[in-house]
Design a protein around this motif. Structure first.
Motif, PDB file in Angstrom:
ATOM      1  N   LYS A 494       4.026  23.069  61.201  1.00 41.98           N
ATOM      2  CA  LYS A 494       2.599  23.318  61.280  1.00 41.98           C
ATOM      3  C   LYS A 494       2.113  23.978  59.987  1.00 41.98           C
ATOM      4  O   LYS A 494       2.871  24.630  59.269  1.00 41.98           O
ATOM      5  N   TRP A 495       0.831  23.754  59.715  1.00 50.08           N
ATOM      6  CA  TRP A 495       0.204  24.417  58.575  1.00 50.08           C
ATOM      7  C   TRP A 495       0.059  25.920  58.873  1.00 50.08           C
ATOM      8  O   TRP A 495      -0.238  26.280  59.997  1.00 50.08           O
ATOM      9  N   PRO A 496       0.321  26.812  57.933  1.00 49.54           N
ATOM     10  CA  PRO A 496       0.566  26.557  56.506  1.00 49.54           C
ATOM     11  C   PRO A 496       2.034  26.440  56.109  1.00 49.54           C
ATOM     12  O   PRO A 496       2.333  26.272  54.921  1.00 49.54           O
ATOM     13  N   ASP A 497       2.956  26.522  57.086  1.00 47.92           N
ATOM     14  CA  ASP A 497       4.382  26.488  56.733  1.00 47.92           C
ATOM     15  C   ASP A 497       4.772  25.184  56.041  1.00 47.92           C
ATOM     16  O   ASP A 497       5.647  25.172  55.173  1.00 47.92           O
ATOM     17  N   ARG A 498       4.108  24.091  56.415  1.00 45.73           N
ATOM     18  CA  ARG A 498       4.505  22.801  55.859  1.00 45.73           C
ATOM     19  C   ARG A 498       4.234  22.708  54.361  1.00 45.73           C
ATOM     20  O   ARG A 498       4.830  21.871  53.664  1.00 45.73           O
ATOM     21  N   ALA A 499       3.362  23.561  53.824  1.00 47.82           N
ATOM     22  CA  ALA A 499       3.033  23.517  52.403  1.00 47.82           C
ATOM     23  C   ALA A 499       4.246  23.818  51.534  1.00 47.82           C
ATOM     24  O   ALA A 499       4.332  23.342  50.392  1.00 47.82           O
ATOM     25  N   PHE A 500       5.200  24.592  52.060  1.00 49.78           N
ATOM     26  CA  PHE A 500       6.356  24.993  51.258  1.00 49.78           C
ATOM     27  C   PHE A 500       7.678  24.509  51.852  1.00 49.78           C
ATOM     28  O   PHE A 500       8.743  24.867  51.364  1.00 49.78           O
ATOM     29  N   GLU A 501       7.588  23.694  52.893  1.00 49.22           N
ATOM     30  CA  GLU A 501       8.773  23.060  53.458  1.00 49.22           C
ATOM     31  C   GLU A 501       9.117  21.834  52.608  1.00 49.22           C
ATOM     32  O   GLU A 501       8.232  21.118  52.134  1.00 49.22           O
ATOM     33  N   VAL A 502      10.404  21.583  52.417  1.00 48.96           N
ATOM     34  CA  VAL A 502      10.818  20.427  51.622  1.00 48.96           C
ATOM     35  C   VAL A 502      10.340  19.150  52.317  1.00 48.96           C
ATOM     36  O   VAL A 502      10.690  18.896  53.470  1.00 48.96           O
ATOM     37  N   PRO A 503       9.503  18.335  51.652  1.00 47.58           N
ATOM     38  CA  PRO A 503       8.978  17.116  52.285  1.00 47.58           C
ATOM     39  C   PRO A 503      10.091  16.154  52.677  1.00 47.58           C
ATOM     40  O   PRO A 503      11.148  16.095  52.032  1.00 47.58           O
ATOM     41  N   GLY A 504       9.823  15.390  53.735  1.00 44.12           N
ATOM     42  CA  GLY A 504      10.816  14.430  54.219  1.00 44.12           C
ATOM     43  C   GLY A 504      11.210  13.409  53.176  1.00 44.12           C
ATOM     44  O   GLY A 504      12.367  12.982  53.107  1.00 44.12           O
ATOM     45  N   ARG A 505      10.262  12.984  52.350  1.00 42.67           N
ATOM     46  CA  ARG A 505      10.571  11.997  51.312  1.00 42.67           C
ATOM     47  C   ARG A 505      11.598  12.549  50.318  1.00 42.67           C
ATOM     48  O   ARG A 505      12.428  11.801  49.793  1.00 42.67           O
ATOM     49  N   ILE A 506      11.538  13.847  50.037  1.00 41.62           N
ATOM     50  CA  ILE A 506      12.506  14.453  49.122  1.00 41.62           C
ATOM     51  C   ILE A 506      13.845  14.641  49.820  1.00 41.62           C
ATOM     52  O   ILE A 506      14.911  14.386  49.243  1.00 41.62           O
TER      53      ILE A 506
END
Length: 695
Positions: A494-506
C-alpha cells in the motif's frame, strides 16, 4: 647534496601553500592550453597569473621527474647511497604533498567565501560586460560561493560576442502545441480520430524562436489555492464556462476563473462523487494509488483524488473543448494532451490501479472492443474500470440524453460483452456507477478463450512498448503465475510503502543491469541530491513550484525523494522512448506517473505548464540524436516565466548548453556537484526570466 636539500625544502614550502583550488586551476589551464593547440588558436588569455602558474608547474615537474640532479658537483646518481637518499627524498616530499593537499581540502571546505585563497584567473575579463545577475531569481543566494563552479575555475563559459539571441515568435503562437497543431491535424484522416493524434513538425518546420506569454500574464496561484482559481489572462478562453455553465466545470469571476469542482456526471461536486466510488472500492486506504482519467474535462476528478493520496493521469484531446488540459495543469494537477485513437497510449502495461470514464464520449465497443482492450493493457492485475454516464442507468436518463432506450440498451450490452471477452468481471453497478474488475492473473482467462476466442491473447512480448505503436485487437498477456491466487507481476504494498519497495519488474530481472541493491542505492543517492537541490533552489521546499518535469526519470528516484521530503509537488516522469520501456513500468509500480517521450519532439502539453524541469544527462544522451537547440526551445515553451531548470551533466556539455540558453532570456550559472568540486559532473541552474508579448 646540499643543493638537492635546499631545492626540496623550497618545493615543500611552496606545496604547503597550495590549496585544492590552485591544483584544480592548474589542470583547467592545462586543458585550456591543449584546446588552444588543437584548435590552432594560440591566443592564450593574457590575464593568467603566469608567474604563479609557471612556478606551480615547475614544482610539479620537479617532483614528478624525481628531482633531476645532474648538475656539476652533484653526487653520482647511480651510486647505491645516492639512490637510497633519492628515494627517501621523493617519498618525503610526496608525503608532504599529500598531507598539505588534504589539509588544504579541509580548510577550503570549512572556510567562508572571504577565506578562499586567491584564484588563478584563466580568462579575460568580461570587457565591461557583467555576468547575468541571479539576485532576483529564485536560485539560492545563501549557498556558499564554494559551490559555484565558476568561482573555482573562472573558466569562460560564454562570450558576449558569441551569444546568439533568439527572436520572439509572433503572438499568434502563444498557445502553440507543436505536435497537436490544429492546422496540421486537418491534413490527417478523421477515421479513428487519427487527426487528433501526435503529428509533429518536420525539422525544417520547427520554430527557432521563443514562444511568448500573453500580455498581462501572471504567476499562477500557489497550491492548494490553484486547485480553485486561475488567472483569466493566462488562459483567455471562456468557452467552457459558457458551454458547461450548468455543470459547474468552470466559472468566470472578474479577472480569474473559479473551479467549483463540478462535472457532467457529478453536479454535486467531484468530492461527493468520489465518496460514492470510495463506498464501493478501497479508494482511500493506500491500495489504490495511480489512476487514469479518460476525457478529463478540467480534471476536477483528479484534483479531489489528490487529498486521498491517489494521483491521476488525466488526458483529453485538443478539441472543441478548448484548453481543458491546460486548465488542469494551471490548477496544479497532472494532465496531458492525448486521445484514444489508433495508437497505444504512451504508458506502460499494468500501470494504473483504476481507470475512469465519466461521460467521456469514447465508443468503447467499436472496432471489436479495441479501446477497452487498451484500457486492459494499462490496467494493473486486479484493477478497476469505472464508468458513469451513457449508457449506465439508461432507464432513468434516456430522455435527457435524447437517445432511444433501444439504442442505449444495445450500447450497454456491447460494453458488457466486450468486458466479458477481456476476462473482466462485473464488480458492481449502483446508481450512476458501474465498475468492472480485471483478473489478478490469466490462468482462468485461458479457459474463457475457449468459449470467447475473440479477441485472442497477444503473441507479442512487447507489452510496455507504447511510443507510436498501433493498437492491437488482442489481450495483452499478464506475467505467468504458479497458482490462482498469485498476482501477476507481484502484489504491491500500500501507498506510501510501495514508493520504496523494490518493484516487481526489477525483482524479476526485467530491467537489465538493475538489481534490488542498485535500486536501494539509487534511492539513497536521490535523497542526497534533493537535499542539495533544496539548498540551491531556495523556494523548492516552500511551494513556489508545483508542476515538475523529470526529462530522464530512470527509476523514479528523483520523484520518490521529492515525495519522501513531503514537498508540495507532483512529478511527470518521462522515460526517453529509446530506453528500456520497463523503466517506466517500474516507476508506476512505485506509485508515480509519467510518459514515454522522445525529446527530439515536443511534449504533449500547452505552453507554460511546468514550474521546474529536471534534465539529468539529457544532453549527453541526445547530442548525437538531434539538434539540442530545439530541445532547449521546447523546454522554454513548456516552462513558466520565472521557472527553473536543473541541468545535470558533464561540464563540457553544460558549457555548450549555457551558451545557448544565454540567448534565450535565461539567467544561469554552473555550480559544483553535491559531492564537491572534483567531480567532473556539474549542475547548471537556470531561471527563465519574466517577459510577455507586447499588448
Amino acid at each position: 647534496m646540499r643543493t638537492i636539500k635546499v631545492e626540496a625544502f623550497k618545493s615543500s614550502l611552496l606545496l604547503i601553500s597550495l590549496s585544492p583550488t590552485l591544483v584544480n586551476h592548474f589542470f583547467v589551464c592545462r586543458v585550456w592550453e591543449k584546446h588552444a593547440a588543437v584548435s590552432g588558436d594560440t591566443s592564450f588569455p593574457e590575464k593568467i597569473e603566469k608567474p604563479l602558474y609557471r612556478e606551480f608547474g615547475t614544482v610539479v615537474g620537479f617532483v614528478l621527474n624525481g628531482f633531476k640532479m645532474g648538475k656539476e658537483g652533484s653526487p653520482k646518481i647511480h651510486s647505491p647511497d645516492m639512490k637510497r637518499k633519492r628515494l627517501t627524498l621523493i617519498l618525503g616530499v610526496s608525503g608532504l604533498c599529500i598531507l598539505f593537499y588534504v589539509l588544504g581540502a579541509w580548510q577550503s571546505r570549512n572556510s567562508s567565501p572571504s577565506e578562499v585563497p586567491s584564484k588563478i584567473v584563466c580568462e579575460e575579463s568580461f570587457s565591461g560586460n557583467k555576468k547575468p545577475s541571479l539576485e532576483s531569481s529564485p536560485l539560492s543566494s545563501s549557498v556558499s560561493d564554494m559551490l559555484d563552479f565558476e568561482s573555482h575555475h573562472q573558466l569562460v563559459v560564454n562570450n558576449s560576442e558569441e551569444i546568439v539571441k533568439f527572436p520572439v515568435c509572433d503572438v499568434k503562437y502563444s498557445e502553440y502545441t507543436p505536435c497537436q497543431d490544429p492546422n496540421r491535424s486537418r491534413k490527417f484522416p478523421r477515421d479513428m480520430l487519427k487527426y487528433r493524434e501526435r503529428h509533429c513538425p518536420k525539422t525544417k518546420e520547427l520554430l527557432r524562436c521563443l514562444i511568448p506569454a500573453p500580455p498581462n500574464y501572471k504567476q499562477p496561484f500557489k497550491w492548494p489555492e490553484s486547485a480553485d482559481y486561475a488567472w483569466y489572462a493566462n488562459i483567455p478562453h471562456k468557452e467552457l464556462s459558457i458551454e458547461k455553465a450548468g455543470q459547474n466545470w468552470i466559472q468566470v469571476h472578474g479577472d480569474r476563473f473559479k473551479f467549483p469542482g463540478g462535472g457532467t456526471m457529478f453536479p454535486r461536486g467531484a468530492d461527493a462523487y468520489i465518496d460514492e466510488i470510495s463506498a464501493l472500492i478501497p479508494l482511500s486506504d493506500g491500495t489504490i494509488r495511480t489512476a487514469l482519467d479518460t476525457g478529463c474535462g478540467v480534471a476536477s476528478w483528479g484534483t479531489y483524488l489528490l487529498k486521498r493520496n491517489v494521483i491521476a493521469m488525466s488526458f483529453a484531446p485538443r478539441d472543441t473543448h478548448e484548453a481543458q488540459v491546460w486548465f488542469a495543469l494551471e490548477r496544479g494537477v497532472p494532465a496531458m494532451i492525448n486521445v484514444l485513437a489508433s495508437q497505444r497510449l504512451p504508458y506502460p502495461a499494468r500501470a494504473f490501479d483504476i481507470a475512469h470514464c465519466s461521460r467521456c464520449l469514447i465508443r468503447w465497443f467499436d472496432y471489436g472492443g479495441l479501446y477497452l482492450a487498451e484500457v486492459d493493457r494499462v490496467l494493473r492485475p486486479g484493477g478497476y474500470w469505472i464508468l458513469s454516464g451513457p449508457p449506465i442507468r439508461w432507464k432513468r436518463y434516456w430522455k435527457g440524453w435524447e437517445r432511444t432506450r433501444e439504442d442505449l440498451k444495445k450500447e450497454q450490452d456491447a460494453i458488457e460483452d466486450a468486458a466479458k471477452k477481456l476476462c473482466w468481471t462485473k464488480f458492481v453497478e449502483k446508481d450512476d456507477l458501474a465498475i468492472w474488475q480485471k483478473p489478478i492473473n490469466h490462468l482462468e482467462c485461458h479457459k474463457i478463450k475457449d468459449i470467447y476466442p475473440e479477441p485472442p491473447l497477444c503473441k507479442s512480448s512487447e507489452a510496455d512498448a507504447a511510443w507510436y505503436k498501433d493498437l492491437e485487437p488482442c489481450i495483452t498477456p499478464l506475467p505467468e503465475v504458479s497458482n490462482d491466487n498469485e498476482v501477476a507481476g507481484g502484489a504491491l504494498k500500500k501507498w506510501p510503502d510501495r514508493a520504496f519497495e523494490v518493484p516487481g519488474r526489477i525483482q524479476s530481472g526485467s530491467v537489465p543491469g538493475i538489481t534490488a541493491k542498485k535500486f536501494r542505492e539509487d534511492n539513497d543517492l536521490w535523497k542526497q541530491r534533493i537535499e542539495y537541490y533544496s539548498r540551491l533552489v531556495n523556494q523548492l521546499p516552500h511551494g513556489q513550484y508545483r508542476n515538475i518535469m523529470d526529462m530522464n526519470a530512470n527509476l523514479g528516484g528523483f520523484a520518490a525523494a521529492m515525495a519522501k521530503a513531503k514537498l508540495p509537488v507532483w512529478v511527470m516522469n518521462t522515460v526517453p522512448s529509446h530506453l528500456n520501456p520497463e523503466l517506466l513500468g517500474s516507476i508506476y509500480e512505485r506509485g508515480f506517473i509519467g510518459s514515454y517521450q522522445d525529446w527530439c519532439e515536443a511534449f504533449s502539453t500547452y505552453p507554460r505548464t511546468y514550474d521546474l524541469i529536471h534534465a539529468d544527462g539529457v544532453f549527453t544522451m541526445y547530442q548525437d540524436r538531434c539538434d539540442t537547440t530545439f530541445i532547449l526551445l521546447e523546454m522554454d515553451r513548456i516552462l513558466r516565466p520565472e521557472g527553473v531548470v536543473i541541468f545535470r551533466d558533464m561540464v563540457e556539455v553544460l558549457v555548450k548548453v549555457k551558451s545557448i540558453t544565454d540567448g534565450m532570456r535565461w539567467e544561469s550559472r554552473i555550480v559544483d556537484h553535491e559531492t564537491g568540486p572534483f567531480n567532473p559532473e556539474k549542475i547548471l541552474l537556470a531561471t527563465k526570466t519574466y517577459w510577455t508579448a507586447e499588448a
